[in-house]
Motif scaffolding. Structure first.
Motif, short mmCIF file in Angstrom:
data_model
loop_
_atom_site.label_atom_id
_atom_site.label_comp_id
_atom_site.label_asym_id
_atom_site.label_seq_id
_atom_site.Cartn_x
_atom_site.Cartn_y
_atom_site.Cartn_z
N ASN A 213 13.61 57.31 60.05
CA ASN A 213 15.02 57.37 61.05
C ASN A 213 15.49 56.70 61.80
N GLY A 214 14.82 55.84 62.50
CA GLY A 214 15.18 54.76 63.43
C GLY A 214 14.87 55.90 64.84
N GLN A 215 14.29 56.57 65.06
CA GLN A 215 14.09 57.39 66.02
C GLN A 215 13.13 56.61 66.96
N PRO A 216 13.27 56.04 68.36
CA PRO A 216 12.19 55.11 68.77
C PRO A 216 10.49 55.92 68.77
N LEU A 217 9.76 54.50 68.26
CA LEU A 217 8.93 54.88 68.09
C LEU A 217 7.96 54.97 69.95
N LYS A 218 6.50 56.05 69.57
CA LYS A 218 6.21 55.91 71.05
C LYS A 218 4.95 56.38 70.11
N PRO A 219 3.30 55.88 70.85
CA PRO A 219 1.87 56.03 71.16
C PRO A 219 1.57 57.74 70.34
N ASP A 220 1.06 57.82 70.04
CA ASP A 220 -0.26 58.80 70.05
C ASP A 220 -0.79 58.77 71.31
N ALA A 221 -1.21 60.34 71.40
CA ALA A 221 -2.53 60.11 72.52
C ALA A 221 -4.57 59.87 71.56
N HIS A 222 -4.01 59.71 70.04
CA HIS A 222 -4.93 59.29 69.72
C HIS A 222 -5.38 58.19 68.38
N GLU A 223 -3.42 57.79 68.52
CA GLU A 223 -4.00 55.60 68.58
C GLU A 223 -4.30 55.36 68.87
N ILE A 224 -4.70 53.61 68.25
CA ILE A 224 -5.30 52.63 69.24
C ILE A 224 -4.38 51.49 70.39
N LYS A 225 -3.95 51.91 71.21
CA LYS A 225 -3.30 51.12 72.31
C LYS A 225 -3.31 49.19 72.27
N GLY A 226 -2.39 48.41 72.48
CA GLY A 226 -2.89 47.44 72.48
C GLY A 226 -3.93 46.97 73.82
N PRO A 227 -3.73 45.40 73.13
CA PRO A 227 -3.58 44.91 72.30
C PRO A 227 -5.04 45.14 71.50
N ASN A 228 -3.93 45.38 70.02
CA ASN A 228 -5.12 45.53 69.19
C ASN A 228 -5.57 44.93 67.60
N PRO A 229 -6.81 44.31 68.20
CA PRO A 229 -7.61 43.30 67.19
C PRO A 229 -6.63 43.60 65.19
N VAL A 230 -6.65 42.43 65.48
CA VAL A 230 -6.29 42.04 64.04
C VAL A 230 -6.87 41.28 62.58
N ALA A 231 -7.25 39.99 63.59
CA ALA A 231 -8.49 39.72 62.51
C ALA A 231 -10.00 39.14 62.84
N VAL A 232 -11.08 39.09 62.32
CA VAL A 232 -11.90 39.06 63.09
C VAL A 232 -12.85 37.63 62.22
N ALA A 233 -13.90 37.66 62.84
CA ALA A 233 -15.29 36.41 61.78
C ALA A 233 -16.48 36.88 61.87
N VAL A 234 -16.94 37.46 61.08
CA VAL A 234 -17.68 37.91 60.80
C VAL A 234 -19.24 36.69 60.49
N THR A 235 -20.28 36.69 60.62
CA THR A 235 -21.36 36.03 60.43
C THR A 235 -22.84 36.77 60.04
N ARG A 236 -23.31 36.96 58.66
CA ARG A 236 -24.22 37.22 57.93
C ARG A 236 -25.70 36.73 57.78
N HIS A 237 -26.77 36.76 58.45
CA HIS A 237 -27.63 36.06 58.20
C HIS A 237 -28.37 36.41 57.16
#
Length: 563
Positions: A437-461
């Protein structure tokens, strides 16, 4: 009679000086000694000077005047000096030699480039295609390329460098089967049956060290990694050229880096991946993987396989009361990678469509980063220590991104790193339909605040030994919370392609291919017209000298008048 001879000598002397001076000026302006406008005044000047010299010698012998002999000697020396200068200029101009004394021209090659050059054991033929009759930008690009390759040749005896003019030697270009010829210039590198092309950019008109080194590695290596894209789940099709949905450009840039690229499915009757699969790419999906496919991925990882997974937000999984989501739970249980069911929101655009990644958070302003405390080895949005992102210095913009977290602690034998994160003013919006509906976006208490990780690299032996049996082959996985950055219309924007190619190089353990960034000692060339170049050359060589000479002559006349 004596007065007449003196007048004639004066006329001849002035004619000689004017003729020689005019010839020298025209040599600079015409850029050619052997042209009629230069040779004619030079002949008049030298002829007049010779006549003046003969008359002066006769007069000196008749009078036995030492002053006249001294004057003649001085003038003869001056004329000879001017002739020597003209001759030297002609030879230097004909040799077409130049030196680059800018910071860019004097900078050393990167240690990575030197190491690659010194490790070459087979000959590499380098063909430089430049049109000799081209514009000034082409000549400048050719000069820079020649100097760069000469520096490279000092570290290896296996480089064979040849410059070719496509206009005068079209048969050579046809023999090389060059597919892309840039108007600025194209470099073709060939070793054995491997051949790659580097079309130079119209923007900077130079052979980038990064491009040269990556191609050199590609044409020199024996084996070519094979990349398979998982098909059959509604993902991005590598044969689809649609700008907004297709991934044909993704396939193209991988092939340009000498990867073999194919599609594959995991058949239910014989579930397995191709034996030559070096990297499996899951490029978005609209239907989740099936349990038997997850089992295949399990075995692939246990054998030290490599995965690149790109997932857009709001992946819909059919809920029939029996089926359960497969891929995301598997990623979390095996590798501690939590792909969150959210979408990153930006207060700057009040939307999910434009998420920025910056190398310096101070660009956001003090009011945005107030209270933000850096807790890791990051340079803005980019991990400053991981090979994939440590040299990133440009911003990226992605649409529709989701949070990708690493659990703490990670599962046994797994290590991981966050590669990329959003800016501090963003958050992970879980009410994805709330902005309709175009209303301003606002974060809720339970939502993850920035900086948000969006790409990860892992190594499994892994305990699975390599073909050589020297050490185990570790599994490597990269998960990116966005797939739209790799569609045809986005993958070449900003640094998106570099991020993908760097990720692929890390997955295949060819870290040499990870982008070598310019050292920062670059000079934007000033392109001058032919007339402007001649004007600068004249001013630097003769213009200033003649102005000083005229001022001195004027001062002499003034002093003589008042004496």
């Amino acid at each position: 009679m004596e007065r007449l001879m003196k007048f004639i000598r004066a006329i001849l002397g002035i004619t000689s000086l004017v003729g020689v001076a005019l010839a020298m000026n025209l040599t600079i302006l015409q850029e050619s000694v052997f042209s009629t406008p230069v040779l004619l005044p030079l002949a008049v000047g030298l002829g007049s000077g010779l006549l003046w010299l003969l008359l002066t010698l006769f007069s000196a012998l008749a009078k036995r005047s030492s002053n006249t002999m001294y004057a003649a000697n001085a003038i003869i020396s001056s004329i000879l000096f001017l002739v020597i200068c003209i001759t030297l200029y002609a030879f230097v101009k004909r040799a077409d030699q130049s030196w680059d004394l800018t910071q860019e021209g004097r900078r050393e090659l990167a240690p990575q480039t030197r190491l690659v050059l010194q490790s070459i054991t087979e000959d590499v033929d380098i063909y430089c295609l430049f049109v000799k009759a081209g514009e000034e930008r082409v000549r400048l690009a050719q000069d820079k390329t020649r100097r760069f390759l000469e520096r490279c040749a000092t570290y290896s005896d296996h480089l064979n460098i040849e410059f070719i003019d496509p206009q005068t030697q079209p048969e050579r270009v046809e023999m090389l089967q060059v597919m892309r010829i840039s108007t600025v210039g194209t470099i073709v590198m060939k070793s054995g049956t491997n051949q790659r092309e580097i079309p130079l950019s119209n923007v900077n008109a130079r052979l980038e060290e990064r491009d040269f080194t990556n191609v050199l590695i590609n044409v020199s290596r024996d084996s070519v990694p094979k990349v398979y894209f998982l098909d059959g789940h509604g993902g991005r099709d590598i044969d689809d050229k649609d700008p907004a949905r297709g991934a044909s450009t993704f396939k193209l840039i991988l092939r340009q880096e000498s990867y073999e690229v194919e599609k594959c499915i995991i058949p239910a009757n014989k579930p397995a991946l191709p034996e030559d699969c070096a990297v499996l790419v899951i490029n978005h999906y609209t239907s989740d993987l099936l349990p038997y496919e997850i089992q295949v991925l399990d075995q692939f990882v246990d054998d030290g396989g490599r995965l690149l997974i790109l997932l857009n937000p709001a992946i819909k999984v059919d809920d029939d009361g029996v089926s359960q989501e497969q891929l995301r739970p598997w990623l979390e249980s095996r590798f501690g990678i939590q792909v969150v069911a959210d979408v990153i929101a930006s207060p700057v655009t009040n939307s999910f469509k434009t998420i920025m990644f910056l190398s310096d958070y101070t660009q956001l302003g003090d009011d945005v980063i107030a209270g933000f405390v850096e807790t890791g080895a990051y340079r803005g949005s980019f991990n400053a220590t991981h090979p994939i992102t440590r040299n990133f210095d440009q911003q990226m913009v992605w649409p529709f991104v989701r949070t990708v977290l690493l659990n703490d602690p990670l599962p046994d034998r797994v290590t991981g790193t966050v590669l990329l994160r959003t800016t501090p003013d963003t958050w992970g919006e879980t009410n994805i339909t709330g902005n309709q509906n175009g209303q301003p976006l606002k974060p809720d208490a339970h939502e993850i605040k920035g900086p948000n990780p969006v790409a990860v690299a892992v190594t499994r032996h892994s305990d699975t030994p390599t073909m050589e049996g020297e050490r185990s082959r570790d599994a490597r996985i990269i998960v990116i919370g966005n797939a739209d950055m790799a569609v045809n219309e986005n993958i070449k924007l900003m640094s998106n392609a570099d991020f993908i190619l760097n990720s692929m190089a890390w997955l295949t353990e060819t870290e040499d291919l990870i982008a070598i960034r310019p050292s920062g000692q670059e000079n934007q060339p000033m392109i001058l017209t032919q007339t402007e170049q001649r004007g600068v050359a004249w001013l630097a060589s003769l213009g200033a000298v003649q102005v000083i000479a005229l001022i001195g002559f004027g001062a002499y006349l003034v002093r003589r008048r008042h004496q």
